[in-house]
Design a protein around this motif. Sequence first.
Motif, mmCIF file in Angstrom:
data_model
loop_
_atom_site.group_PDB
_atom_site.id
_atom_site.type_symbol
_atom_site.label_atom_id
_atom_site.label_comp_id
_atom_site.label_asym_id
_atom_site.label_seq_id
_atom_site.Cartn_x
_atom_site.Cartn_y
_atom_site.Cartn_z
ATOM 1 N N ALA A 1 0.848 -1.200 0.000
ATOM 2 C CA ALA A 1 0.000 0.000 0.000
ATOM 3 C C ALA A 1 0.878 1.241 0.000
ATOM 4 C CB ALA A 1 -0.911 -0.004 1.226
ATOM 5 N N PRO A 2 0.817 2.087 -1.044
ATOM 6 C CA PRO A 2 1.629 3.298 -1.083
ATOM 7 C C PRO A 2 1.130 4.333 -0.070
ATOM 8 C CG PRO A 2 0.860 2.667 -3.281
ATOM 9 C CD PRO A 2 0.075 1.884 -2.287
ATOM 10 N N ILE A 3 2.055 5.044 0.548
ATOM 11 C CA ILE A 3 1.722 6.170 1.407
ATOM 12 C C ILE A 3 2.393 7.422 0.866
ATOM 13 C CG2 ILE A 3 3.610 5.602 3.015
ATOM 14 C CD1 ILE A 3 1.872 6.886 5.240
ATOM 15 N N LEU A 4 1.647 8.506 0.821
ATOM 16 C CA LEU A 4 2.159 9.818 0.434
ATOM 17 C C LEU A 4 2.407 10.618 1.700
ATOM 18 C CD1 LEU A 4 -0.302 10.649 -2.485
ATOM 19 C CD2 LEU A 4 2.027 9.794 -2.690
ATOM 20 N N LEU A 5 3.578 11.234 1.796
ATOM 21 C CA LEU A 5 3.969 11.970 2.988
ATOM 22 C C LEU A 5 4.438 13.372 2.614
ATOM 23 C CD1 LEU A 5 6.077 9.087 4.523
ATOM 24 C CD2 LEU A 5 4.005 9.997 5.588
ATOM 25 N N ARG A 6 4.010 14.350 3.370
ATOM 26 C CA ARG A 6 4.543 15.703 3.210
ATOM 27 C C ARG A 6 5.822 15.843 4.016
ATOM 28 N NH1 ARG A 6 -0.714 19.756 3.712
ATOM 29 N NH2 ARG A 6 -1.858 18.923 1.915
ATOM 30 N N GLY A 7 6.741 16.676 3.486
ATOM 31 C CA GLY A 7 7.970 16.960 4.198
ATOM 32 C C GLY A 7 8.006 18.381 4.702
ATOM 33 N N THR A 8 9.148 18.772 5.241
ATOM 34 C CA THR A 8 9.286 20.103 5.820
ATOM 35 C C THR A 8 9.277 21.205 4.766
ATOM 36 O OG1 THR A 8 11.708 19.900 5.782
ATOM 37 C CG2 THR A 8 10.574 19.222 7.797
ATOM 38 N N LEU A 9 9.499 20.852 3.483
ATOM 39 C CA LEU A 9 9.523 21.852 2.420
ATOM 40 C C LEU A 9 8.158 22.039 1.759
ATOM 41 C CD1 LEU A 9 12.921 20.992 0.671
ATOM 42 C CD2 LEU A 9 12.480 22.531 2.600
ATOM 43 N N TRP A 10 7.133 21.334 2.256
ATOM 44 C CA TRP A 10 5.794 21.542 1.711
ATOM 45 C C TRP A 10 5.420 23.009 1.904
ATOM 46 C CZ3 TRP A 10 2.743 18.258 -1.020
ATOM 47 C CH2 TRP A 10 1.412 18.631 -1.222
ATOM 48 N N PRO A 11 4.878 23.681 0.850
ATOM 49 C CA PRO A 11 4.637 25.135 0.938
ATOM 50 C C PRO A 11 3.670 25.554 2.031
ATOM 51 C CG PRO A 11 3.654 24.177 -1.052
ATOM 52 C CD PRO A 11 4.555 23.144 -0.470
ATOM 53 N N ALA A 12 2.713 24.712 2.384
ATOM 54 C CA ALA A 12 1.803 25.000 3.494
ATOM 55 C C ALA A 12 2.067 23.997 4.599
ATOM 56 C CB ALA A 12 0.348 24.922 3.043
ATOM 57 N N ASN A 13 2.039 24.462 5.827
ATOM 58 C CA ASN A 13 2.342 23.571 6.944
ATOM 59 C C ASN A 13 1.303 22.462 7.060
ATOM 60 O OD1 ASN A 13 4.624 24.958 7.775
ATOM 61 N ND2 ASN A 13 3.427 26.408 8.977
ATOM 62 N N PRO A 14 1.733 21.174 7.155
ATOM 63 C CA PRO A 14 0.785 20.077 7.397
ATOM 64 C C PRO A 14 0.382 20.081 8.867
ATOM 65 C CG PRO A 14 3.004 19.234 7.364
ATOM 66 C CD PRO A 14 3.108 20.702 7.033
ATOM 67 N N PRO A 15 -0.637 19.313 9.222
ATOM 68 C CA PRO A 15 -0.978 19.184 10.648
ATOM 69 C C PRO A 15 0.252 18.770 11.454
ATOM 70 C CG PRO A 15 -2.661 18.161 9.289
ATOM 71 C CD PRO A 15 -1.555 18.543 8.364
ATOM 72 N N ALA A 16 0.481 19.433 12.566
ATOM 73 C CA ALA A 16 1.712 19.221 13.339
ATOM 74 C C ALA A 16 1.760 17.831 13.941
ATOM 75 C CB ALA A 16 1.804 20.267 14.449
ATOM 76 N N GLY A 17 2.955 17.293 13.969
ATOM 77 C CA GLY A 17 3.194 16.093 14.749
ATOM 78 C C GLY A 17 3.041 14.768 14.055
ATOM 79 N N LEU A 18 2.846 14.724 12.726
ATOM 80 C CA LEU A 18 2.771 13.435 12.032
ATOM 81 C C LEU A 18 4.186 13.003 11.663
ATOM 82 C CD1 LEU A 18 0.901 11.216 10.930
ATOM 83 C CD2 LEU A 18 1.058 12.349 8.711
#
Length: 210
Positions: free
Chosen positions: A165-182
């Motif tokens: 199962a593929p998972i997509l993950l945002r990193g620290t360079l994502w232009p908008a902040n993701p929900p904190a703490g993942l």
Amino acid sequence: MSFARAKVHPAAIGVAIADRPENLQDFLEPSCAAAIWRRQLSPDFQAWINGLDPTNLPQGRIILRPDAVGAAVNELCEIAQTPTGPERDQLVMDIDVLAEIFAALMQTHYIRLRLQPVTSNACRKFHIDAITARLVCTYRGTGTQYGLSPDGDDPSRVFTVPTGAPILLRGTLWPANPPAGLLHRSPPIEGTGETRLILVLDAVFDPEDD
């Protein structure tokens, strides 16, 4: 390659669960920090790849255009002497499709592809990668683990992505902040005799900078 619906435990807050690849668009929503395509690879394919000698698992790291992924993975299989047959063709095709989906979603003309057998506790600490976005798919062995941690410590509850199962993950360079703490990590497997095969795709917007 045929798919079945994988069992996914209730996800952490900010993680979208997609039953079809087109539903991965949810990854672009501001409230989403990760997305999982809930699928399971065919039993015949899984038995084949689980039974391969680790020396025959393809490996490599390269930046390339999405339309060149299939040929590149096939060449990595040739180098590793991965046995020819329908299962190898399915592996190449699946990686090719995931690259196409990921590149279209991220609207990038280049991706960094990493195909890697893992036997150690690489990336065993929970973290967020210093990239824009990443797709991870574990074809063999235990999948990526993730969880919420508001204070940066190890999550109190850990989820494991199903194999295939593929998972997509945002990193620290994502232009908008993701929900904190993942946070996420590779599962600690050193000393167990387990060999994982992981695919990692990173969005590359300027190949000269990478």
